[in-house]
Design a protein around this motif. Structure first.
Motif, PDB file in Angstrom:
ATOM      1  N   HIS A 144     -42.916  -2.843  14.773  1.00 38.80           N
ATOM      2  CA  HIS A 144     -44.020  -2.001  14.294  1.00 38.80           C
ATOM      3  C   HIS A 144     -44.510  -1.010  15.335  1.00 38.80           C
ATOM      4  N   ASN A 145     -44.467  -1.405  16.602  1.00 42.33           N
ATOM      5  CA  ASN A 145     -45.158  -0.631  17.629  1.00 42.33           C
ATOM      6  C   ASN A 145     -44.268   0.223  18.517  1.00 42.33           C
ATOM      7  N   LEU A 146     -43.002  -0.114  18.645  1.00 38.58           N
ATOM      8  CA  LEU A 146     -42.100   0.701  19.442  1.00 38.58           C
ATOM      9  C   LEU A 146     -41.607   1.902  18.649  1.00 38.58           C
ATOM     10  N   PRO A 147     -41.367   3.034  19.304  1.00 40.26           N
ATOM     11  CA  PRO A 147     -40.618   4.091  18.623  1.00 40.26           C
ATOM     12  C   PRO A 147     -39.286   3.524  18.149  1.00 40.26           C
ATOM     13  N   LEU A 148     -38.866   3.922  16.970  1.00 36.87           N
ATOM     14  CA  LEU A 148     -37.685   3.307  16.361  1.00 36.87           C
ATOM     15  C   LEU A 148     -36.443   3.476  17.244  1.00 36.87           C
ATOM     16  N   GLY A 149     -36.334   4.597  17.937  1.00 40.09           N
ATOM     17  CA  GLY A 149     -35.183   4.818  18.804  1.00 40.09           C
ATOM     18  C   GLY A 149     -35.115   3.809  19.941  1.00 40.09           C
ATOM     19  N   ILE A 150     -36.283   3.478  20.510  1.00 40.82           N
ATOM     20  CA  ILE A 150     -36.318   2.492  21.602  1.00 40.82           C
ATOM     21  C   ILE A 150     -35.989   1.102  21.066  1.00 40.82           C
ATOM     22  N   TYR A 151     -36.520   0.769  19.892  1.00 36.59           N
ATOM     23  CA  TYR A 151     -36.207  -0.531  19.299  1.00 36.59           C
ATOM     24  C   TYR A 151     -34.697  -0.654  19.053  1.00 36.59           C
ATOM     25  N   LEU A 184     -27.787 -10.907  16.493  1.00 37.12           N
ATOM     26  CA  LEU A 184     -29.223 -10.647  16.564  1.00 37.12           C
ATOM     27  C   LEU A 184     -29.937 -11.592  15.616  1.00 37.12           C
ATOM     28  N   ASN A 185     -31.037 -12.154  16.064  1.00 40.56           N
ATOM     29  CA  ASN A 185     -31.877 -12.999  15.219  1.00 40.56           C
ATOM     30  C   ASN A 185     -33.264 -12.366  15.201  1.00 40.56           C
ATOM     31  N   ILE A 186     -33.558 -11.582  14.152  1.00 46.50           N
ATOM     32  CA  ILE A 186     -34.835 -10.862  14.064  1.00 46.50           C
ATOM     33  C   ILE A 186     -35.546 -11.240  12.768  1.00 46.50           C
ATOM     34  N   TYR A 187     -36.876 -11.370  12.855  1.00 44.77           N
ATOM     35  CA  TYR A 187     -37.611 -11.884  11.697  1.00 44.77           C
ATOM     36  C   TYR A 187     -38.858 -11.054  11.396  1.00 44.77           C
ATOM     37  N   PHE A 188     -39.224 -11.082  10.093  1.00 46.84           N
ATOM     38  CA  PHE A 188     -40.349 -10.301   9.580  1.00 46.84           C
ATOM     39  C   PHE A 188     -41.064 -11.120   8.511  1.00 46.84           C
ATOM     40  N   HIS A 189     -42.113 -10.539   7.915  1.00 45.08           N
ATOM     41  CA  HIS A 189     -42.914 -11.220   6.899  1.00 45.08           C
ATOM     42  C   HIS A 189     -43.131 -10.288   5.703  1.00 45.08           C
ATOM     43  N   PRO A 190     -43.360 -10.841   4.525  1.00 43.39           N
ATOM     44  CA  PRO A 190     -43.539  -9.975   3.352  1.00 43.39           C
ATOM     45  C   PRO A 190     -44.793  -9.114   3.407  1.00 43.39           C
ATOM     46  N   TRP A 191     -45.872  -9.641   3.982  1.00 43.42           N
ATOM     47  CA  TRP A 191     -47.119  -8.867   4.005  1.00 43.42           C
ATOM     48  C   TRP A 191     -47.012  -7.608   4.845  1.00 43.42           C
ATOM     49  N   GLU A 192     -46.035  -7.547   5.751  1.00 40.59           N
ATOM     50  CA  GLU A 192     -45.836  -6.323   6.532  1.00 40.59           C
ATOM     51  C   GLU A 192     -45.433  -5.143   5.650  1.00 40.59           C
ATOM     52  N   PHE A 193     -44.866  -5.458   4.489  1.00 36.66           N
ATOM     53  CA  PHE A 193     -44.369  -4.434   3.567  1.00 36.66           C
ATOM     54  C   PHE A 193     -45.440  -4.032   2.554  1.00 36.66           C
ATOM     55  N   GLY A 196     -55.174  -2.532  15.450  1.00 36.20           N
ATOM     56  CA  GLY A 196     -54.219  -1.457  15.178  1.00 36.20           C
ATOM     57  C   GLY A 196     -52.780  -1.849  15.393  1.00 36.20           C
ATOM     58  N   TYR A 197     -52.498  -2.685  16.413  1.00 36.57           N
ATOM     59  CA  TYR A 197     -51.108  -3.030  16.703  1.00 36.57           C
ATOM     60  C   TYR A 197     -50.501  -3.948  15.649  1.00 36.57           C
ATOM     61  N   VAL A 198     -51.332  -4.599  14.812  1.00 37.15           N
ATOM     62  CA  VAL A 198     -50.816  -5.425  13.716  1.00 37.15           C
ATOM     63  C   VAL A 198     -50.565  -4.583  12.473  1.00 37.15           C
ATOM     64  N   ARG A 199     -51.500  -3.679  12.180  1.00 30.09           N
ATOM     65  CA  ARG A 199     -51.380  -2.921  10.934  1.00 30.09           C
ATOM     66  C   ARG A 199     -50.571  -1.632  11.071  1.00 30.09           C
ATOM     67  N   GLY A 203     -46.791  -1.374   5.131  1.00 31.93           N
ATOM     68  CA  GLY A 203     -46.711  -0.783   3.800  1.00 31.93           C
ATOM     69  C   GLY A 203     -45.472   0.077   3.623  1.00 31.93           C
ATOM     70  N   ASN A 204     -45.655   1.269   3.052  1.00 29.58           N
ATOM     71  CA  ASN A 204     -44.513   2.159   2.797  1.00 29.58           C
ATOM     72  C   ASN A 204     -43.807   2.576   4.088  1.00 29.58           C
ATOM     73  N   LYS A 205     -44.583   2.707   5.179  1.00 25.88           N
ATOM     74  CA  LYS A 205     -43.966   3.050   6.460  1.00 25.88           C
ATOM     75  C   LYS A 205     -43.008   1.950   6.906  1.00 25.88           C
ATOM     76  N   MET A 206     -43.386   0.689   6.655  1.00 25.25           N
ATOM     77  CA  MET A 206     -42.512  -0.425   7.017  1.00 25.25           C
ATOM     78  C   MET A 206     -41.250  -0.422   6.161  1.00 25.25           C
ATOM     79  N   ILE A 207     -41.390  -0.148   4.878  1.00 26.56           N
ATOM     80  CA  ILE A 207     -40.229  -0.071   3.993  1.00 26.56           C
ATOM     81  C   ILE A 207     -39.269   1.006   4.483  1.00 26.56           C
ATOM     82  N   GLN A 208     -39.814   2.166   4.854  1.00 25.33           N
ATOM     83  CA  GLN A 208     -38.973   3.261   5.344  1.00 25.33           C
ATOM     84  C   GLN A 208     -38.298   2.903   6.665  1.00 25.33           C
ATOM     85  N   ARG A 209     -39.033   2.249   7.568  1.00 27.19           N
ATOM     86  CA  ARG A 209     -38.459   1.866   8.863  1.00 27.19           C
ATOM     87  C   ARG A 209     -37.362   0.811   8.690  1.00 27.19           C
ATOM     88  N   MET A 210     -37.588  -0.150   7.818  1.00 23.05           N
ATOM     89  CA  MET A 210     -36.569  -1.177   7.590  1.00 23.05           C
ATOM     90  C   MET A 210     -35.333  -0.571   6.929  1.00 23.05           C
TER      91      MET A 210
END
Length: 259
Positions: free
Chosen positions: A176-183, A197-206, A219-222, A226-233
């Motif tokens: 959520h917090n890193l620029p996508l390129g760095i992640y 890779l073992n990476i995990y997420f939660h439904p409420w993030e979406f 701020g670092y949690v939210r 939502g839609n930004k998370m869907i687009q990033r994933m």
């Protein structure tokens, strides 16, 4: 192999920030997010592992059926998300098997908290993925634990992915917090070193979490929910597929490393 996983649970996280939320809303928010995840996975024809609490599973029978029908793995995330007793290990395994008709072989403790590996073995699990092998103030101090998979008390331990050397965690909060390129750079470095890779997420993030009065999240949690998370994933999965990283369930990963 990319072990993409989602901890699907009753959305009780606002309680950690002093906010009340009804059980109906807890289920509805996580249900909305789970549907968004499944739609994304269907779009990309990617399989994943869903670690589910019994409480949530009992309230989403249609989604449990969709998860298993789509070829995803269902695993245990405990009986409740905010309550744990050792007997819940076996109880959650048996109940999820009853609800899904599938064998449950994996376990992830709520909030990636420690769990007794001997109790995991007694409950009949093949693997445990409840370790974040990094240091996070107030949450984890696991620098003494292997970064990569190992066996303890006859149970395969599969820690969440962290980068080589500095052990930077690649879990949901970093995403959520890193620029996508760095992640992506950190993920690529880790994949090249570990071959998985073992990476995990939660439904409420979406779902939409920007309502501070309702949820109380900093701020670092939210950020990028939502839609930004869907687009990033969506972007992350497309990038991983362009790199020819194969996706698999934990059960498939275990079969592969045992060959």
């Amino acid at each position: 192999m990319v072990l993409l996983s989602f901890d699907i649970e009753e959305f009780d996280m606002p309680f950690e920030y002093g906010k009340d939320i009804s059980f109906t809303d807890q289920i509805a928010i996580s249900r909305t997010g789970t549907i968004a995840i499944l739609d994304l996975l269907d779009k990309h024809q990617v399989i994943a592992t869903f670690f589910c609490t019994v409480t949530f599973a009992e309230n989403i029978p249609d989604l449990i059926e969709r998860i298993t029908r789509s070829g995803h793995e269902l695993a245990s995330h405990g009986y409740y998300h905010s309550d744990f007793k050792p007997e819940h290990l076996l109880q959650s395994k048996l109940k999820l098997e009853e609800l899904s008709g599938k064998e449950i072989t994996g376990y992830r403790m709520a909030r990636m908290m420690p769990v007794d590996e001997q109790e995991i073995e007694k409950a009949g699990y093949t693997y445990n993925t409840s370790i974040n092998p990094t240091y996070l103030p107030g949450r984890y101090n696991n620098f003494n634990i292997s970064r990569t998979y190992f066996t303890k008390d006859n149970v395969l331990q599969i820690p969440a992915s962290v980068s080589p050397m500095i052990r930077f965690p690649l879990f949901w909060l970093s995403f959520h917090n890193l620029p996508l390129g760095i992640y992506k750079s950190l993920a690529s470095w880790t994949y090249k070193k570990d071959k998985y890779l073992n990476i995990y997420f939660h439904p409420w993030e979406f779902t939409y979490l920007d309502d501070f009065e309702r949820f109380g999240f900093p701020g670092y949690v939210r950020k990028n929910t939502g839609n930004k998370m869907i687009q990033r994933m969506n972007n992350l999965i497309e990038w991983m597929k362009s790199k020819n990283y194969p996706f698999g369930t934990f059960q498939e990963f275990i079969k592969a490393i045992k060959k």
